[in-house]
Scaffold this motif. Structure first.
Motif, PDB file in Angstrom:
ATOM      1  N   ARG A  16       0.806  -1.194   0.084  1.00 32.84           N
ATOM      2  CA  ARG A  16      -0.016  -0.038  -0.151  1.00 32.84           C
ATOM      3  C   ARG A  16       0.740   1.369  -0.026  1.00 32.84           C
ATOM      4  NH1 ARG A  16      -5.232   1.430   2.147  1.00 32.84           N
ATOM      5  NH2 ARG A  16      -5.102   3.326   3.415  1.00 32.84           N
ATOM      6  N   VAL A  17       0.785   2.116  -1.127  1.00 25.36           N
ATOM      7  CA  VAL A  17       1.500   3.320  -1.075  1.00 25.36           C
ATOM      8  C   VAL A  17       0.635   4.465  -0.774  1.00 25.36           C
ATOM      9  CG1 VAL A  17       2.794   4.687  -2.775  1.00 25.36           C
ATOM     10  CG2 VAL A  17       2.975   2.322  -2.903  1.00 25.36           C
ATOM     11  N   VAL A  18       0.929   5.383   0.062  1.00 29.93           N
ATOM     12  CA  VAL A  18       0.516   6.277   0.561  1.00 29.93           C
ATOM     13  C   VAL A  18       1.240   7.729   0.097  1.00 29.93           C
ATOM     14  CG1 VAL A  18      -0.345   7.850   2.588  1.00 29.93           C
ATOM     15  CG2 VAL A  18      -0.940   5.426   2.690  1.00 29.93           C
ATOM     16  N   VAL A  19       0.426   8.537  -0.423  1.00 34.60           N
ATOM     17  CA  VAL A  19       1.323   9.599  -0.975  1.00 34.60           C
ATOM     18  C   VAL A  19       0.612  11.026  -0.239  1.00 34.60           C
ATOM     19  CG1 VAL A  19       1.911  11.208  -2.853  1.00 34.60           C
ATOM     20  CG2 VAL A  19       1.652   8.636  -3.149  1.00 34.60           C
ATOM     21  N   VAL A  20       1.716  11.794   0.549  1.00 37.71           N
ATOM     22  CA  VAL A  20       1.025  12.843   1.292  1.00 37.71           C
ATOM     23  C   VAL A  20       1.234  14.097   0.661  1.00 37.71           C
ATOM     24  CG1 VAL A  20       1.073  14.088   3.417  1.00 37.71           C
ATOM     25  CG2 VAL A  20       1.245  11.575   3.400  1.00 37.71           C
ATOM     26  N   GLY A  21       0.330  14.736  -0.068  1.00 45.50           N
ATOM     27  CA  GLY A  21       0.602  15.903  -0.789  1.00 45.50           C
ATOM     28  C   GLY A  21      -0.173  15.844  -2.211  1.00 45.50           C
ATOM     29  N   GLY A  40      -0.437  -2.175  -6.648  1.00 41.66           N
ATOM     30  CA  GLY A  40      -1.312  -2.154  -5.339  1.00 41.66           C
ATOM     31  C   GLY A  40      -2.213  -0.934  -5.097  1.00 41.66           C
ATOM     32  N   PRO A  41      -2.645  -1.061  -3.943  1.00 45.95           N
ATOM     33  CA  PRO A  41      -3.226   0.178  -3.568  1.00 45.95           C
ATOM     34  C   PRO A  41      -2.548   1.495  -3.544  1.00 45.95           C
ATOM     35  CG  PRO A  41      -3.537  -1.400  -2.181  1.00 45.95           C
ATOM     36  CD  PRO A  41      -2.434  -1.928  -2.813  1.00 45.95           C
ATOM     37  N   VAL A  42      -3.162   2.567  -3.966  1.00 44.60           N
ATOM     38  CA  VAL A  42      -2.179   3.974  -3.880  1.00 44.60           C
ATOM     39  C   VAL A  42      -3.203   5.047  -3.375  1.00 44.60           C
ATOM     40  CG1 VAL A  42      -1.365   5.772  -5.245  1.00 44.60           C
ATOM     41  CG2 VAL A  42      -1.023   3.518  -6.076  1.00 44.60           C
ATOM     42  N   VAL A  43      -2.955   5.688  -2.286  1.00 47.41           N
ATOM     43  CA  VAL A  43      -3.898   6.711  -1.691  1.00 47.41           C
ATOM     44  C   VAL A  43      -3.071   7.891  -1.654  1.00 47.41           C
ATOM     45  CG1 VAL A  43      -5.003   7.097   0.681  1.00 47.41           C
ATOM     46  CG2 VAL A  43      -4.680   4.810  -0.053  1.00 47.41           C
ATOM     47  N   LEU A  44      -3.845   8.981  -2.175  1.00 52.97           N
ATOM     48  CA  LEU A  44      -3.373  10.297  -2.273  1.00 52.97           C
ATOM     49  C   LEU A  44      -4.234  11.270  -1.248  1.00 52.97           C
ATOM     50  CD1 LEU A  44      -1.797  12.279  -4.145  1.00 52.97           C
ATOM     51  CD2 LEU A  44      -3.346  12.503  -5.652  1.00 52.97           C
ATOM     52  N   ILE A  45      -3.301  11.853  -0.402  1.00 51.63           N
ATOM     53  CA  ILE A  45      -3.822  12.673   0.559  1.00 51.63           C
ATOM     54  C   ILE A  45      -3.638  14.116   0.311  1.00 51.63           C
ATOM     55  CG2 ILE A  45      -4.081  13.145   3.042  1.00 51.63           C
ATOM     56  CD1 ILE A  45      -3.015  10.288   3.600  1.00 51.63           C
ATOM     57  N   GLY A  46      -4.635  14.697   0.443  1.00 46.13           N
ATOM     58  CA  GLY A  46      -4.369  16.400   0.087  1.00 46.13           C
ATOM     59  C   GLY A  46      -4.879  17.275   1.117  1.00 46.13           C
ATOM     60  N   ALA A  47      -4.280  18.316   1.680  1.00 52.30           N
ATOM     61  CA  ALA A  47      -4.760  19.135   2.800  1.00 52.30           C
ATOM     62  C   ALA A  47      -5.988  19.922   2.207  1.00 52.30           C
ATOM     63  CB  ALA A  47      -3.708  19.843   3.208  1.00 52.30           C
ATOM     64  N   GLU A  48      -5.910  20.305   0.891  1.00 53.78           N
ATOM     65  CA  GLU A  48      -7.097  21.483   0.370  1.00 53.78           C
ATOM     66  C   GLU A  48      -8.253  20.421  -0.111  1.00 53.78           C
ATOM     67  OE1 GLU A  48      -5.702  24.446  -2.160  1.00 53.78           O
ATOM     68  OE2 GLU A  48      -3.617  23.685  -1.826  1.00 53.78           O
ATOM     69  N   PRO A  49      -9.455  20.979   0.158  1.00 48.30           N
ATOM     70  CA  PRO A  49     -10.498  20.168  -0.286  1.00 48.30           C
ATOM     71  C   PRO A  49     -10.733  20.110  -1.703  1.00 48.30           C
ATOM     72  CG  PRO A  49     -11.031  22.331   0.358  1.00 48.30           C
ATOM     73  CD  PRO A  49      -9.671  22.464   0.508  1.00 48.30           C
ATOM     74  N   HIS A  50      -9.987  21.057  -2.722  1.00 53.31           N
ATOM     75  CA  HIS A  50     -10.088  20.884  -4.153  1.00 53.31           C
ATOM     76  C   HIS A  50      -9.596  19.779  -4.836  1.00 53.31           C
ATOM     77  CE1 HIS A  50     -11.252  25.075  -2.991  1.00 53.31           C
ATOM     78  NE2 HIS A  50     -10.196  25.456  -2.693  1.00 53.31           N
ATOM     79  N   ARG A  84      -8.176  11.183  -0.899  1.00 55.52           N
ATOM     80  CA  ARG A  84      -8.560  11.689   0.550  1.00 55.52           C
ATOM     81  C   ARG A  84      -8.166  13.331   0.609  1.00 55.52           C
ATOM     82  NH1 ARG A  84      -7.334   6.930   4.852  1.00 55.52           N
ATOM     83  NH2 ARG A  84      -8.049   5.131   3.657  1.00 55.52           N
ATOM     84  N   LEU A  85      -9.139  14.010   0.155  1.00 52.32           N
ATOM     85  CA  LEU A  85      -9.052  15.481   0.057  1.00 52.32           C
ATOM     86  C   LEU A  85      -9.624  16.078   1.251  1.00 52.32           C
ATOM     87  CD1 LEU A  85      -9.821  16.052  -3.648  1.00 52.32           C
ATOM     88  CD2 LEU A  85      -7.473  15.651  -2.784  1.00 52.32           C
ATOM     89  N   GLY A  86      -9.008  17.447   1.467  1.00 52.59           N
ATOM     90  CA  GLY A  86      -9.556  18.082   2.642  1.00 52.59           C
ATOM     91  C   GLY A  86      -8.827  17.401   4.140  1.00 52.59           C
TER      92      GLY A  86
END
Length: 412
Positions: A16-21, A40-50, A84-86
């Motif tokens: 599972r790869v998690v990318v922060v930003g 594999g699973p890729v999760v992209l996390i963003g602090a902004e809701p856009h 996963r935004l916001g």
């Protein structure tokens, strides 16, 4: 796909790869992983809701109302990338392989840090009405009506972002004064002999440039300088630099440099196992230039993810060493300015044309080998010069200084 990469994926197909930003570096990491065969699973996390978006248009088309946004043309659903935004990352617990966020912990097998940089604020500006930064889509949205109303604007900082915003504000019909603490624009980026001629661009556009001036304080409706001058300002835009967005990594055990950057190696691995860093938040060692580089520009955020994806899919040994020729561009005052390389250790500078010309460039050399080039309205110089820098090819100085001679024809 190489046999080694296929074997690696067969051994761990569901890592599972998690990318922060979720800026350019984060989005391109997710895209590159899929392009290079990661399943594999890729999760992209963003602090902004856009929806993830590109930043360069913020100071141009978006700011001037020529575009609503600059969302990336990426179909994350078809790529199988979970957005996963916001959601802001607040900490990293490497021992547990978890990223702490406002919405709870996110487990990872492989982590990619792509949190970018944040703009430096002016001391005393917090809470003062009418003070703006320009880094996010929300920042641009707040500034659009300022330009539409043609307010009197003071820009603090005559760097790249200050010049680009001043350009947009003048195009919108605003009265613009740019205040710079140094004696010339772009003082932190270019040597005096190259940057000083650019000061004339401000007056040509109708913007006032005040150099050697320190801001003492900001007050509603005005900017007060240390020498007693008061500049009227319906709005103030601060553009005095950026720092890597890495405070959330405090206590994680990850190695940071004195500039706050994550100190990655030449495969963009960090000091923690299975953790990579890419883009504006990461510095990397350059064998080409003999020093560690921190590059806050779009091209670095585009290129670095390919190395990270190669290291994740095939193992670090399969990834090429990351040692690019840095590149960026800027559109300001009717001119297209491009830069490639790193001139810090050059021993000679050649002019191709005069700074008063409509188009000119400068070439930095070290032992007659080009190490950097700045081109104003000469994109062919940039393209050919960049290839010379990448190849490490020496040039004949006399021919290289002749603007009528193509740089590719100046090889020694």
């Amino acid at each position: 796909m190489s046999e080694q990469r296929e074997q690696t994926q067969q051994q761990a197909p569901q890592r599972r790869v998690v990318v922060v930003g979720a800026g350019m570096a984060g989005v391109q990491t997710a895209v590159a992983l899929r392009e290079q065969g990661f399943t594999g699973p890729v999760v992209l996390i963003g602090a902004e809701p856009h929806q993830p978006y590109d930043r360069p248009p913020l100071s141009k088309a978006v700011l001037l109302g020529k575009a609503e946004d600059s969302a990336f043309d990426v179909d994350f659903e078809s790529l199988g990338v979970e957005l996963r935004l916001g959601v802001e990352a607040t900490g990293l617990r490497a021992g547990d392989r978890e990223v702490d966020t406002e919405a709870g912990p996110v487990p990872y097998d492989v982590l990619v840090l792509a949190t970018g940089a944040y703009p430096v604020t002016l001391p005393g500006s917090e809470g003062v009405p009418g003070v703006h930064l320009l880094r996010t889509l929300d920042d641009a949205a707040r500034l659009k009506p300022v330009l539409e109303r043609r307010h009197d604007i003071v820009v603090v900082g005559a760097g790249w972002i200050g010049a680009e915003f001043a350009t947009a504000a003048r195009e919108a019909g605003c009265a613009v004064t740019v205040v710079e603490a140094a004696g010339r624009p772009l003082a932190g980026a270019l040597p005096a002999e190259v940057a000083e001629p650019m000061a004339a661009w401000y007056a040509e556009s109708g913007a006032a440039l005040v150099t050697g001036a320190r801001v003492e304080r900001l007050a509603p409706g005005e900017v007060r300088l240390a020498d007693g001058r008061r500049l009227p300002a319906d709005a103030v835009v601060v553009g005095i630099g950026a720092r890597p967005a890495t405070e959330w990594l405090a206590g994680s055990g990850i190695a940071l440099g004195p500039d706050g950057s994550v100190t990655a190696d030449d495969r963009l691995r960090t000091s923690l196992p299975d953790v990579y860093a890419v883009g504006d938040c990461a510095s990397f060692p350059s064998a080409r230039y003999g020093e560690r580089l921190l590059v806050h520009h779009w091209d670095n955020a585009l290129q670095g993810p390919r190395t990270v994806a190669a290291a994740i899919t095939g193992g670090p040994a399969a990834a090429p060493a990351y040692d690019p020729v840095p590149y960026f561009w800027s559109e300001q005052f009717g001119r297209f300015v491009q830069y490639a390389g790193h001139h810090a250790h050059a021993d000679a500078l050649l002019w191709r044309g005069a700074p008063g010309d409509a188009a000119w460039s400068v070439l930095w050399l070290r032992d007659d080998v080009p190490v950097a080039l700045l081109a104003v309205g000469r994109p062919r110089d940039l393209a050919q010069g960049r290839r010379l820098i990448e190849a490490g090819s020496p040039v004949d100085r006399e021919r290289a200084a002749d603007p009528a001679v193509p740089l590719k024809a100046a090889l020694r």
